[in-house]
Design a protein around this motif. Structure first.
Motif, PDB file in Angstrom:
ATOM      1  N   GLN A  14       0.919  -1.292  -0.094  1.00 32.11           N
ATOM      2  CA  GLN A  14      -0.052   0.019   0.112  1.00 32.11           C
ATOM      3  C   GLN A  14       0.718   1.420   0.061  1.00 32.11           C
ATOM      4  N   ASN A 214      -8.596  -2.078   7.321  1.00 31.80           N
ATOM      5  CA  ASN A 214      -8.805  -1.733   6.053  1.00 31.80           C
ATOM      6  C   ASN A 214      -8.489  -0.314   5.704  1.00 31.80           C
ATOM      7  N   TRP A 276      -9.833  -0.638  -2.519  1.00 32.59           N
ATOM      8  CA  TRP A 276      -9.386  -1.831  -1.493  1.00 32.59           C
ATOM      9  C   TRP A 276     -10.476  -2.876  -1.235  1.00 32.59           C
ATOM     10  N   ASN A 277     -11.656  -2.307  -0.686  1.00 36.60           N
ATOM     11  CA  ASN A 277     -12.622  -3.126  -0.293  1.00 36.60           C
ATOM     12  C   ASN A 277     -13.309  -3.930  -1.155  1.00 36.60           C
ATOM     13  N   LEU A 279     -11.512  -5.000  -3.663  1.00 34.19           N
ATOM     14  CA  LEU A 279     -10.604  -6.075  -4.066  1.00 34.19           C
ATOM     15  C   LEU A 279     -10.789  -7.156  -2.847  1.00 34.19           C
ATOM     16  N   ARG A 280     -10.771  -6.889  -1.784  1.00 33.12           N
ATOM     17  CA  ARG A 280     -10.951  -7.576  -0.589  1.00 33.12           C
ATOM     18  C   ARG A 280     -12.060  -8.726  -0.847  1.00 33.12           C
ATOM     19  N   ARG A 283     -11.100 -10.979  -3.524  1.00 31.64           N
ATOM     20  CA  ARG A 283     -10.165 -12.359  -2.957  1.00 31.64           C
ATOM     21  C   ARG A 283     -10.948 -13.146  -2.202  1.00 31.64           C
ATOM     22  N   PRO A 375      -5.714  -6.480  -0.025  1.00 28.98           N
ATOM     23  CA  PRO A 375      -6.247  -6.015  -1.539  1.00 28.98           C
ATOM     24  C   PRO A 375      -5.225  -6.549  -2.552  1.00 28.98           C
ATOM     25  N   SER A 376      -3.911  -6.717  -2.318  1.00 26.43           N
ATOM     26  CA  SER A 376      -2.812  -6.897  -3.387  1.00 26.43           C
ATOM     27  C   SER A 376      -2.649  -8.488  -3.523  1.00 26.43           C
TER      28      SER A 376
END
Ligand SMILES: Cc1ncc(COP(=O)(O)O)c(C=O)c1O
Length: 403
Positions: A14, A214, A276-277, A279-280, A283, A375-376
């Motif tokens: 990040q 987060n 990011w949320n 992406l989470r 995932r 996220p990544s």
């Protein structure tokens, strides 16, 4: 970092993404010499209130401060009882005690890991009565007032707020949300006919910006959200020694302000939070698909009324300790949230609970395992996690029908 290791979370990635903006934001604070309060804090409060879709966000020193201030400002009094769950981080109950109240636990729902409305109702029906004159709920054995309930939106998923709200209404209890793990999570309220964000349903709510959250700062930070202007004003005083203006103290307060450098960092990072949320959530869906057919693993349930932001992705298995050890050998970091429920902690012996008091929380504490989630996180990393779990299940666990 060993590149073969799959970390539990990856704050470093990040930071790299936005290093220039971060350095500039921190540099602006350094050059202004305004390290306490100031425009960066106000800007963050505005942005975070907008993000949560509520009227006020008040920056404070940590999530624990936020919860303590939210409870006091909402009207929890010295000697009250406040109901929460045992499967949470100790800050939830510490804040209750620090607000002068006594924490009371009710067990959680086995499928969502969050406060069970049924257990909350049972507790109130069996142990309390509503005083006809004051309309206050009283704990029958001690005569104490039960004033609030603190549902925790654990792992990024909200508790069943319609159900908790109905019970709270019936008993005249305030709801203070512990949203420390749930920035941006939402709940479909049938009663209101719409999706509502964490931090907007209770009288007030607490958020933490601990670095791994987060939305994380580079140190301690938190916020209270509320739609009530009187609560917002009281929290502002509580965080700043009870001051209404410099050296004029309406009450005794705390040193609990949001640090200006942290606010500057959060102002940069909050721009990425929705992404990011998302992406989470992606995932989490990928994990669900990869782990679906591995027999002794239970993946997290997201009810139709919940949109989790997967602060943590937590699976369940009766072979948790063995699996965790195996994953460690494979270079996969995991976590336990939390290994010992609060009622079994030494710190709470005086509350008089015992092993067996909250069987669901106790069972979960032995079976839960938090997998790497950030996220990544890459497809390859997730595949390696799933392959390792599959290998473990094949090599070390007896087939279903065998003892
Ligand atoms: C559920 C919950 N409540 C409260 C807190 C306290 O937040 P902080 O560490 O910022 O004081 C945390 C933080 O870990 C948390 O996870």
């Amino acid at each position: 970092m060993d590149s073969d290791i799959i970390p539990f979370s990856d704050i470093n990635a990040q930071v790299q993404q936005m290093e220039t903006s971060l350095m500039q934001a921190i540099g602006d604070v350094l050059r202004s010499s305004k390290f306490i309060s100031g425009p960066a804090v106000e800007q963050f409060e505005h942005l975070f209130a907008e993000f949560c879709t509520c009227r006020f966000a008040i920056g404070v020193g940590s999530g624990t401060d936020a919860l303590r201030f939210a409870l006091i400002a909402s009207g929890v009094k010295q000697g009250d009882m406040v109901i929460t769950v045992p499967n949470t981080f100790i800050a939830t109950s510490e804040a209750i005690t620090q607000a002068g109240a006594i924490p009371v636990f009710v067990d959680v729902d086995e499928t969502t890991f969050n406060m069970s409305g049924k257990k909350l109702n049972e507790y109130l029906e069996s142990n309390c009565f509503v005083d006809e004159v004051t309309a206050q709920t009283i704990h029958t054995p001690t005569g104490r007032a039960v004033s609030a309930v603190v549902p925790v939106h654990l792992y990024g998923q909200m508790a069943d707020m319609d159900e908790i709200g109905r019970i709270a209404d019936k008993y005249g209890l305030m709801i203070i949300e512990d949203a420390c793990q749930a920035h941006g999570a939402s709940y479909y309220s049938k009663e209101r006919g719409s999706w509502l964000r964490a931090g907007t349903i209770g009288k007030a709510a607490a958020f933490s910006f601990y670095p791994g959250k987060n939305l994380g700062a580079f140190g301690e930070a938190g916020a209270v959200t509320t739609n009530d202007p009187a609560i917002a004003e009281t929290v502002k005083m509580l965080r700043d020694h009870g001051q209404i203006k410099k050296y004029f103290h309406e009450m005794e307060g705390y040193n609990g302000r949001l640090d200006t450098i942290q606010a500057a960092v959060l102002n940069v990072k909050i721009r990425y939070l929705e992404r990011w949320n998302r992406l989470r959530r992606e995932r989490a869906e990928a994990y669900n698909a990869l782990l679906e057919d591995i027999s002794p693993i239970i993946t997290p349930l997201e009810p139709l009324w919940a949109r989790s932001v997967y602060h943590l992705y937590v699976i369940r298995t009766a072979h948790r300790d063995m699996l965790q050890g195996f994953l460690k050998e494979q270079g996969i970091e995991t976590g336990l949230h939390y290994p010992v429920p609060l009622h079994q902690q030494k710190a709470y012996r005086a509350l008089g609970y015992r092993t067996g008091s909250f069987p669901v929380s106790e069972k979960l504490s032995k079976e839960i395992l938090s997998l790497p989630m950030f996220p990544s996180l890459t497809e390859q990393q997730q595949e390696k996690v799933a392959q390792s779990i599959r290998l473990f299940s094949r090599e070390y666990l007896p087939p279903k029908n065998q003892k």
